[in-house]
Design an enzyme around this catalytic site. Structure first.
Site, PDB file in Angstrom:
ATOM      1  N   HIS A  28       0.850  -1.193   0.000  1.00 30.99           N
ATOM      2  CA  HIS A  28       0.000   0.000   0.000  1.00 30.99           C
ATOM      3  C   HIS A  28       0.884   1.242   0.000  1.00 30.99           C
ATOM      4  O   HIS A  28       2.077   1.165   0.270  1.00 30.99           O
ATOM      5  CB  HIS A  28      -0.912   0.034   1.227  1.00 30.99           C
ATOM      6  CG  HIS A  28      -2.043  -0.938   1.158  1.00 30.99           C
ATOM      7  ND1 HIS A  28      -3.190  -0.697   0.449  1.00 30.99           N
ATOM      8  CD2 HIS A  28      -2.198  -2.164   1.701  1.00 30.99           C
ATOM      9  CE1 HIS A  28      -4.006  -1.722   0.568  1.00 30.99           C
ATOM     10  NE2 HIS A  28      -3.427  -2.634   1.316  1.00 30.99           N
ATOM     11  N   LYS A  32      -0.477   4.942   4.353  1.00 32.17           N
ATOM     12  CA  LYS A  32      -1.388   4.002   5.022  1.00 32.17           C
ATOM     13  C   LYS A  32      -0.725   3.527   6.313  1.00 32.17           C
ATOM     14  O   LYS A  32       0.390   3.045   6.300  1.00 32.17           O
ATOM     15  CB  LYS A  32      -1.704   2.822   4.115  1.00 32.17           C
ATOM     16  CG  LYS A  32      -2.761   1.896   4.690  1.00 32.17           C
ATOM     17  CD  LYS A  32      -3.318   1.012   3.602  1.00 32.17           C
ATOM     18  CE  LYS A  32      -4.458   0.147   4.082  1.00 32.17           C
ATOM     19  NZ  LYS A  32      -5.598   0.877   4.581  1.00 32.17           N
TER      20      LYS A  32
END
Length: 119
Positions: A28, A32
């Site tokens: 990600h 995040k």
């Protein structure tokens, strides 16, 4: 849902039957903060309670989840790559379109349950 079904089939055929090892990896964007992501946790819970999740946070990846089974001779990977953030909004809209035609109650998909009360 489709990725989970493919992974479950692969797990049944190769991990349970032939002793392949398995792993789940996600990538990600750098902003995040949760590791692992909710998607990875749901996949793992539905595949095996002992499945370890490895995570990377780099670049501007929206979301990549890869399930791999392997033995000493071969490796098979199923990956899902989210290309646009709109994917998550469309998923929420699809659920809402489904729910507006339902009676009050609990509706679930894998480990996610939505309690739906009409007012």
């Amino acid at each position: 849902p489709e990725m989970l079904k493919l992974c479950q089939d692969l797990r049944t055929d190769l991990v349970k039957s032939l002793g392949f090892s398995e792993r789940l990896h996600e990538i990600h964007h750098v902003h995040k903060v949760d590791q692992p992501s909710g998607t990875a946790i749901i996949l793992a819970k539905n595949l095996s309670s002992e499945l370890e999740i490895t995570s990377e946070r780099k670049g501007d990846f929206i979301g990549v989840h890869s399930y791999t089974v392997s033995n000493e001779f071969e490796e098979i990977t199923i990956s899902h790559v989210a290309k646009q953030r709109d994917l998550f909004a469309k998923g929420a809209l699809n659920w809402s379109q489904f729910l507006i035609h339902q009676k009050p109650g609990n509706y679930s998909t894998f480990t996610t349950t939505i309690n739906f009360d009409k007012y």
